[in-house]
Write a protein that holds these residues in place. Structure first.
Motif, PDB file in Angstrom:
ATOM      1  N   PHE A  29      40.886  22.154 -45.678  1.00 18.59           N
ATOM      2  CA  PHE A  29      40.886  23.143 -46.754  1.00 18.59           C
ATOM      3  C   PHE A  29      39.830  22.810 -47.804  1.00 18.59           C
ATOM      4  N   ARG A  30      39.336  23.831 -48.469  1.00 19.90           N
ATOM      5  CA  ARG A  30      38.309  23.689 -49.501  1.00 19.90           C
ATOM      6  C   ARG A  30      38.851  22.902 -50.699  1.00 19.90           C
ATOM      7  N   ASP A  31      37.943  22.205 -51.366  1.00 18.64           N
ATOM      8  CA  ASP A  31      38.375  21.395 -52.510  1.00 18.64           C
ATOM      9  C   ASP A  31      38.196  22.124 -53.844  1.00 18.64           C
ATOM     10  N   ASP A  32      37.730  23.385 -53.797  1.00 13.79           N
ATOM     11  CA  ASP A  32      37.501  24.131 -55.038  1.00 13.79           C
ATOM     12  C   ASP A  32      38.541  25.241 -55.234  1.00 13.79           C
ATOM     13  N   VAL A  33      39.712  25.088 -54.596  1.00 13.56           N
ATOM     14  CA  VAL A  33      40.762  26.117 -54.652  1.00 13.56           C
ATOM     15  C   VAL A  33      41.899  25.637 -55.556  1.00 13.56           C
TER      16      VAL A  33
END
Length: 219
Positions: free
Chosen positions: A146-150
């Motif tokens: 998963f993205r780390d900017d969410v």
């Protein structure tokens, strides 16, 4: 085995049978249209015997939901033990929920709101579960899935609101319940996934749709 132990065992067995029968009836036909008389008749017991075990329909419904939550907890532990990453866990759980939705009358979800204690318990359970869900997604970030900017707290809240909307609107008169649910979940997962996560998701969707078409053709 003493008489007292036998009696307790028989009562526990009856209680389990009542919960299983009621769960099947509620999910198949909805809650409102199933009476305590119906459940007693299905089990071949008197209404009096039923009321000796459960004082009313709402307390019986509560136990049906609690049993379902316990079973989900056991299922989740088994999946966690055998999966390589968190997205695999989510997708296996998603597949389980889809199979359950296939076998659940939409009236069941609509009728739940007419039982305030049960509905409140489910909302509290969901709110409590949200914190562990967010931590679960953070594990997915560390796995590169998963993205780390969410902001997972916001996204999790939005998904819950969308699912509530699904239960509370007429959208399913135009589209199937399954189609709407899939659109919410797959769009959600795509939006938070990295390239690595998106590949896992697309492979899952390809296999999942292949099996779904096969099931539909069989029916």
């Amino acid at each position: 085995m003493t008489e007292h132990t036998k009696e307790n065992s028989t009562r526990a067995d009856l209680r389990d049978r009542i919960i299983s029968t009621a769960t099947e009836a509620f999910t198949t036909h909805g809650i409102k249209c199933i009476t305590m008389d119906d459940i007693a008749a299905s089990l071949g017991i008197s209404k009096r015997t039923l009321y000796e075990v459960f004082q009313d329909k709402e307390s019986l419904l509560m136990e049906c939901i609690l049993k379902d939550q316990r079973e989900l907890g056991v299922f989740l532990e088994e999946v966690l033990a055998s999966s390589k990453n968190v997205l695999e866990v989510i997708l296996v759980c998603y597949q389980r929920s889809i199979e359950r939705f296939h076998n659940t009358n939409k009236r069941f979800f609509e009728d739940l709101k007419k039982y305030p204690k049960v509905y409140e318990m489910m909302r509290n359970y969901r709110d409590k579960d949200s914190e562990s869900t967010i931590n679960f997604f953070k594990t997915g970030v560390s796995q590169g899935i998963f993205r780390d900017d969410v902001n997972f707290a916001i996204v999790n809240l939005l998904v819950h609101e969308q699912l509530d909307m699904l239960m509370n609107t007429d959208i399913c008169k135009e589209h199937s319940f399954l189609e709407v649910y899939e659109s919410i979940m797959f769009t959600y997962i795509r939006g938070i996934s990295t390239e690595k996560g998106a590949k896992v998701l697309e492979d899952f969707i390809k296999e999942y749709r292949k099996h779904r078409i096969y099931r539909e053709e069989k029916h």
